[in-house]
Structure formats: structure tokens, C-alpha cells
Design a protein around this motif. Structure first.
Motif, PDB file in Angstrom:
ATOM      1  N   GLU A 128      25.457  24.032  21.423  1.00 34.41           N
ATOM      2  CA  GLU A 128      26.263  22.975  21.034  1.00 34.41           C
ATOM      3  C   GLU A 128      27.789  23.434  20.656  1.00 34.41           C
ATOM      4  O   GLU A 128      28.734  22.943  21.212  1.00 34.41           O
ATOM      5  CB  GLU A 128      25.714  22.024  19.957  1.00 34.41           C
ATOM      6  N   VAL A 129      27.687  24.400  19.612  1.00 32.61           N
ATOM      7  CA  VAL A 129      29.112  24.894  19.224  1.00 32.61           C
ATOM      8  C   VAL A 129      29.707  25.810  20.221  1.00 32.61           C
ATOM      9  O   VAL A 129      31.053  25.501  20.519  1.00 32.61           O
ATOM     10  CB  VAL A 129      28.942  25.516  17.834  1.00 32.61           C
ATOM     11  N   GLN A 130      29.174  26.645  20.609  1.00 29.97           N
ATOM     12  CA  GLN A 130      29.675  27.815  21.396  1.00 29.97           C
ATOM     13  C   GLN A 130      29.788  27.140  23.148  1.00 29.97           C
ATOM     14  O   GLN A 130      30.850  27.860  23.701  1.00 29.97           O
ATOM     15  CB  GLN A 130      28.787  28.889  21.334  1.00 29.97           C
ATOM     16  N   SER A 131      28.856  26.505  23.484  1.00 26.62           N
ATOM     17  CA  SER A 131      29.071  26.339  24.903  1.00 26.62           C
ATOM     18  C   SER A 131      29.308  24.718  25.223  1.00 26.62           C
ATOM     19  O   SER A 131      30.270  24.733  26.353  1.00 26.62           O
ATOM     20  CB  SER A 131      27.663  26.511  25.560  1.00 26.62           C
ATOM     21  N   LEU A 132      28.872  23.732  24.492  1.00 27.54           N
ATOM     22  CA  LEU A 132      29.084  22.360  24.752  1.00 27.54           C
ATOM     23  C   LEU A 132      30.220  21.808  23.969  1.00 27.54           C
ATOM     24  O   LEU A 132      30.941  20.806  24.516  1.00 27.54           O
ATOM     25  CB  LEU A 132      27.925  21.377  24.301  1.00 27.54           C
ATOM     26  N   GLY A 133      30.946  22.490  23.090  1.00 29.78           N
ATOM     27  CA  GLY A 133      31.797  21.845  22.151  1.00 29.78           C
ATOM     28  C   GLY A 133      31.481  20.492  21.363  1.00 29.78           C
ATOM     29  O   GLY A 133      32.249  19.694  21.241  1.00 29.78           O
ATOM     30  N   THR A 134      30.191  20.549  21.346  1.00 29.88           N
ATOM     31  CA  THR A 134      29.627  19.225  20.467  1.00 29.88           C
ATOM     32  C   THR A 134      29.117  19.647  18.979  1.00 29.88           C
ATOM     33  O   THR A 134      29.235  20.924  18.760  1.00 29.88           O
ATOM     34  CB  THR A 134      28.360  18.608  21.194  1.00 29.88           C
ATOM     35  N   SER A 135      29.092  18.528  18.047  1.00 29.50           N
ATOM     36  CA  SER A 135      28.850  18.968  16.764  1.00 29.50           C
ATOM     37  C   SER A 135      27.423  19.182  16.488  1.00 29.50           C
ATOM     38  O   SER A 135      26.484  18.738  17.136  1.00 29.50           O
ATOM     39  CB  SER A 135      28.909  17.648  15.976  1.00 29.50           C
ATOM     40  N   ALA A 136      26.773  20.232  15.699  1.00 28.13           N
ATOM     41  CA  ALA A 136      25.410  20.708  15.404  1.00 28.13           C
ATOM     42  C   ALA A 136      24.924  19.800  14.155  1.00 28.13           C
ATOM     43  O   ALA A 136      23.800  19.894  13.998  1.00 28.13           O
ATOM     44  CB  ALA A 136      25.610  21.987  15.126  1.00 28.13           C
ATOM     45  N   VAL A 137      25.909  18.936  13.649  1.00 29.65           N
ATOM     46  CA  VAL A 137      25.382  18.086  12.558  1.00 29.65           C
ATOM     47  C   VAL A 137      25.419  16.496  12.966  1.00 29.65           C
ATOM     48  O   VAL A 137      25.014  16.003  11.938  1.00 29.65           O
ATOM     49  CB  VAL A 137      26.097  18.437  11.229  1.00 29.65           C
ATOM     50  N   SER A 138      25.977  16.071  14.130  1.00 31.86           N
ATOM     51  CA  SER A 138      25.881  14.937  14.658  1.00 31.86           C
ATOM     52  C   SER A 138      25.389  14.802  15.906  1.00 31.86           C
ATOM     53  O   SER A 138      25.758  15.479  16.792  1.00 31.86           O
ATOM     54  CB  SER A 138      27.471  14.156  14.705  1.00 31.86           C
ATOM     55  N   ALA A 139      24.396  13.957  16.039  1.00 31.11           N
ATOM     56  CA  ALA A 139      23.647  13.531  17.401  1.00 31.11           C
ATOM     57  C   ALA A 139      24.347  12.801  18.098  1.00 31.11           C
ATOM     58  O   ALA A 139      24.112  13.282  19.464  1.00 31.11           O
ATOM     59  CB  ALA A 139      22.203  13.210  17.036  1.00 31.11           C
ATOM     60  N   ASP A 140      25.363  12.271  17.984  1.00 31.28           N
ATOM     61  CA  ASP A 140      26.456  11.546  18.773  1.00 31.28           C
ATOM     62  C   ASP A 140      27.833  12.103  18.483  1.00 31.28           C
ATOM     63  O   ASP A 140      28.643  11.500  17.611  1.00 31.28           O
ATOM     64  CB  ASP A 140      26.218  10.169  18.412  1.00 31.28           C
ATOM     65  N   THR A 141      28.166  13.329  18.881  1.00 28.10           N
ATOM     66  CA  THR A 141      29.263  13.860  18.722  1.00 28.10           C
ATOM     67  C   THR A 141      30.562  12.981  18.672  1.00 28.10           C
ATOM     68  O   THR A 141      31.495  12.852  17.716  1.00 28.10           O
ATOM     69  CB  THR A 141      29.456  15.330  19.406  1.00 28.10           C
ATOM     70  N   ASP A 142      30.539  12.129  19.700  1.00 33.44           N
ATOM     71  CA  ASP A 142      31.874  11.484  20.116  1.00 33.44           C
ATOM     72  C   ASP A 142      31.734  10.176  19.627  1.00 33.44           C
ATOM     73  O   ASP A 142      32.645   9.314  19.752  1.00 33.44           O
ATOM     74  CB  ASP A 142      32.290  11.452  21.528  1.00 33.44           C
ATOM     75  N   GLY A 143      30.640   9.754  18.863  1.00 34.12           N
ATOM     76  CA  GLY A 143      30.477   8.270  18.496  1.00 34.12           C
ATOM     77  C   GLY A 143      30.410   7.137  19.202  1.00 34.12           C
ATOM     78  O   GLY A 143      30.891   5.996  18.985  1.00 34.12           O
ATOM     79  N   ASP A 144      30.132   7.195  20.659  1.00 33.94           N
ATOM     80  CA  ASP A 144      30.131   6.274  21.570  1.00 33.94           C
ATOM     81  C   ASP A 144      28.742   5.586  21.792  1.00 33.94           C
ATOM     82  O   ASP A 144      28.435   4.572  22.632  1.00 33.94           O
ATOM     83  CB  ASP A 144      30.578   6.860  22.994  1.00 33.94           C
ATOM     84  N   GLY A 145      27.722   5.909  20.633  1.00 34.59           N
ATOM     85  CA  GLY A 145      26.421   5.216  20.818  1.00 34.59           C
ATOM     86  C   GLY A 145      25.455   5.756  21.632  1.00 34.59           C
ATOM     87  O   GLY A 145      24.276   5.632  21.680  1.00 34.59           O
ATOM     88  N   TRP A 146      25.905   7.023  22.706  1.00 35.27           N
ATOM     89  CA  TRP A 146      24.688   7.601  23.346  1.00 35.27           C
ATOM     90  C   TRP A 146      24.545   9.045  22.429  1.00 35.27           C
ATOM     91  O   TRP A 146      25.686   9.899  22.338  1.00 35.27           O
ATOM     92  CB  TRP A 146      25.462   8.074  24.551  1.00 35.27           C
ATOM     93  N   ARG A 147      23.334   9.344  22.277  1.00 36.66           N
ATOM     94  CA  ARG A 147      23.093  10.871  21.778  1.00 36.66           C
ATOM     95  C   ARG A 147      23.630  11.893  22.647  1.00 36.66           C
ATOM     96  O   ARG A 147      23.786  11.683  23.917  1.00 36.66           O
ATOM     97  CB  ARG A 147      21.879  10.859  21.421  1.00 36.66           C
ATOM     98  N   ASP A 148      23.984  13.041  21.970  1.00 30.28           N
ATOM     99  CA  ASP A 148      24.443  14.277  22.980  1.00 30.28           C
ATOM    100  C   ASP A 148      23.466  14.601  23.836  1.00 30.28           C
ATOM    101  O   ASP A 148      24.016  14.900  25.193  1.00 30.28           O
ATOM    102  CB  ASP A 148      24.763  15.535  22.146  1.00 30.28           C
ATOM    103  N   GLU A 149      22.193  14.653  23.905  1.00 33.06           N
ATOM    104  CA  GLU A 149      21.252  15.154  24.891  1.00 33.06           C
ATOM    105  C   GLU A 149      21.385  14.048  25.994  1.00 33.06           C
ATOM    106  O   GLU A 149      20.870  14.369  27.124  1.00 33.06           O
ATOM    107  CB  GLU A 149      20.022  15.310  24.414  1.00 33.06           C
ATOM    108  N   GLN A 150      21.457  12.433  25.537  1.00 33.03           N
ATOM    109  CA  GLN A 150      21.420  11.694  26.538  1.00 33.03           C
ATOM    110  C   GLN A 150      22.668  11.694  27.496  1.00 33.03           C
ATOM    111  O   GLN A 150      22.489  11.539  28.578  1.00 33.03           O
ATOM    112  CB  GLN A 150      21.567  10.037  25.799  1.00 33.03           C
ATOM    113  N   GLU A 151      23.737  12.078  27.006  1.00 28.93           N
ATOM    114  CA  GLU A 151      24.826  12.164  27.898  1.00 28.93           C
ATOM    115  C   GLU A 151      24.745  13.453  28.952  1.00 28.93           C
ATOM    116  O   GLU A 151      25.118  13.220  29.839  1.00 28.93           O
ATOM    117  CB  GLU A 151      26.231  12.279  26.905  1.00 28.93           C
ATOM    118  N   ILE A 152      24.032  14.478  28.142  1.00 30.64           N
ATOM    119  CA  ILE A 152      23.998  15.867  28.986  1.00 30.64           C
ATOM    120  C   ILE A 152      23.073  15.268  30.140  1.00 30.64           C
ATOM    121  O   ILE A 152      23.332  15.692  31.290  1.00 30.64           O
ATOM    122  CB  ILE A 152      23.578  16.846  28.134  1.00 30.64           C
TER     123      ILE A 152
END
Length: 199
Positions: free
Chosen positions: A12-36
Motif C-alpha cells: 500500500e505505502v510503497q506501490s499504491l500510495g494508499t494508507s496502511a491504516v485506513s481501508a478507504d484511503t480517499d474517503g469516497d465510500g469504496w474500500r481500497d481493495e474494491q477500487e483496485i
């Protein structure tokens, strides 16, 4: 995986640029793995999954596709099995072996056009006790008990975000008997402007 989104912290941190402590990094209601899984950017609130207008899944790759959530802390997983009884091809989804009064589930949370989801079910429980429950947005819409042949079921959707959840409830206290409830051929077809199904 500190935030429980199915993505390793380092990735998450090194490749995706997402948060390792928030399942929804951008706060749009979609979990990170759902968006990917839906090819949108989990680090940008302006990027959300595209509207589903057509979809077909018959598990022929031998696994549950990432578009589906498979199990949870409260519910066991489903697996894909190579079974001659598959509705289409060689593979179908079924529950792992679950205990009495326990459940296993699979769910599909997506951004849909107006249309219809169909799926085939074979619930060949010889004792008429195991039930497959179908939920739309948390509401029970159908309970499927024994049917010894594949049958197509459907859920009609208006446009927007919806979750379809299939939950198998084991009501039989006999772990020597295998679970005989299978699901295959998930399809979504959007409605044409005049209310007919496309295709």
C-alpha cells in the motif's frame, strides 16, 4: 495488513500510495481493495468504480473473482469446486464445510446501471434444511431451499450502488454430510431506455 483491506501494508505505502491504516484511503465510500478490483484509483476521491452495464462470471478460472467479497469475520468463505454438476463449464462456487447454525457468504457490492442480476443455484440438500438466503442492500429478498436441478434466480436493480449478498445457513447438525449448495453463472444485464433487457 493493518487496516484489514486485504492489501499488505508495504505494498500500500510503497506501490499504491494508499494508507496502511485506513481501508478507504480517499474517503469516497469504496474500500481500497474494491477500487483496485474495479480499476479505479483508491488514492483519489474523484475516482470511483465505473458503472457496471454488463457482467458475466462462471468461476471457470477456478477461484472467486476479486469483484466478490468472500466471507468475513462472522461468515465462512465460499470456494470454487471442479464439479460435474456446474451449470456452466466445469466450476461452480460452493461453501466450505461449515458447522451447524453457521453461515457462509459471498457478496457483490458495485455501482450498477438499472438492470437485472441473475445467478443459478443448485441446493441439493437431501434433508431440506440448508437454506440459501439472498439479500439486496441488507434486506432479505428470497430464501432458497432444496431444488435438485439448477434454477435461475434474479434481482432487479435501479441505477446506483447496491450489494447483493448470498448467505448459506447450515441448519443441519451433521458434519458427515457435505454441503450440496452451488452457485454459478452470475450475470448483470442493464435495462434499455424503454425498460427491456439489453442483448
Amino acid at each position: 495488513d493493518t487496516d484489514g483491506d486485504g492489501l499488505p501494508d508495504g505494498h500500500e505505502v510503497q506501490s499504491l500510495g494508499t494508507s496502511a491504516v485506513s481501508a478507504d484511503t480517499d474517503g469516497d465510500g469504496w474500500r481500497d481493495e474494491q477500487e483496485i478490483a474495479r480499476m479505479s484509483d483508491p488514492a483519489s476521491g474523484a475516482s470511483v468504480p465505473a458503472v457496471v452495464t454488463q457482467f458475466f462470471e462462471s468461476f471457470e478460472n477456478g477461484r472467486i473473482t476479486p469483484r466478490f467479497a468472500n466471507g468475513s469475520d462472522e461468515h465462512d468463505r465460499r470456494e470454487v469446486t471442479d464439479d460435474t454438476q456446474a451449470a456452466d463449464g466445469r466450476f461452480a462456487a460452493r461453501s466450505t464445510l461449515i458447522e451447524w447454525k453457521k453461515t457462509a457468504e459471498i457478496s457483490w457490492d458495485d455501482n450498477f446501471a438499472a438492470g437485472v442480476v441473475t445467478f443459478d443455484v443448485l441446493n441439493d440438500d437431501l434433508f431440506f434444511q440448508d437454506v440459501l438466503e439472498v439479500y439486496l442492500d441488507g434486506n432479505l429478498v428470497e430464501s432458497i431451499s432444496r431444488n435438485s436441478e439448477w434454477k435461475t434466480h434474479f434481482v432487479v436493480l435501479d441505477a446506483g450502488r447496491h450489494e447483493i449478498r448470498l448467505r448459506l445457513v447450515r441448519n443441519r447438525n451433521d458434519l458427515t454430510q457435505p454441503l450440496r449448495t452451488f452457485v454459478d453463472q452470475f450475470t448483470f444485464t442493464r435495462f434499455e431506455p424503454h425498460g427491456t433487457v439489453e442483448g
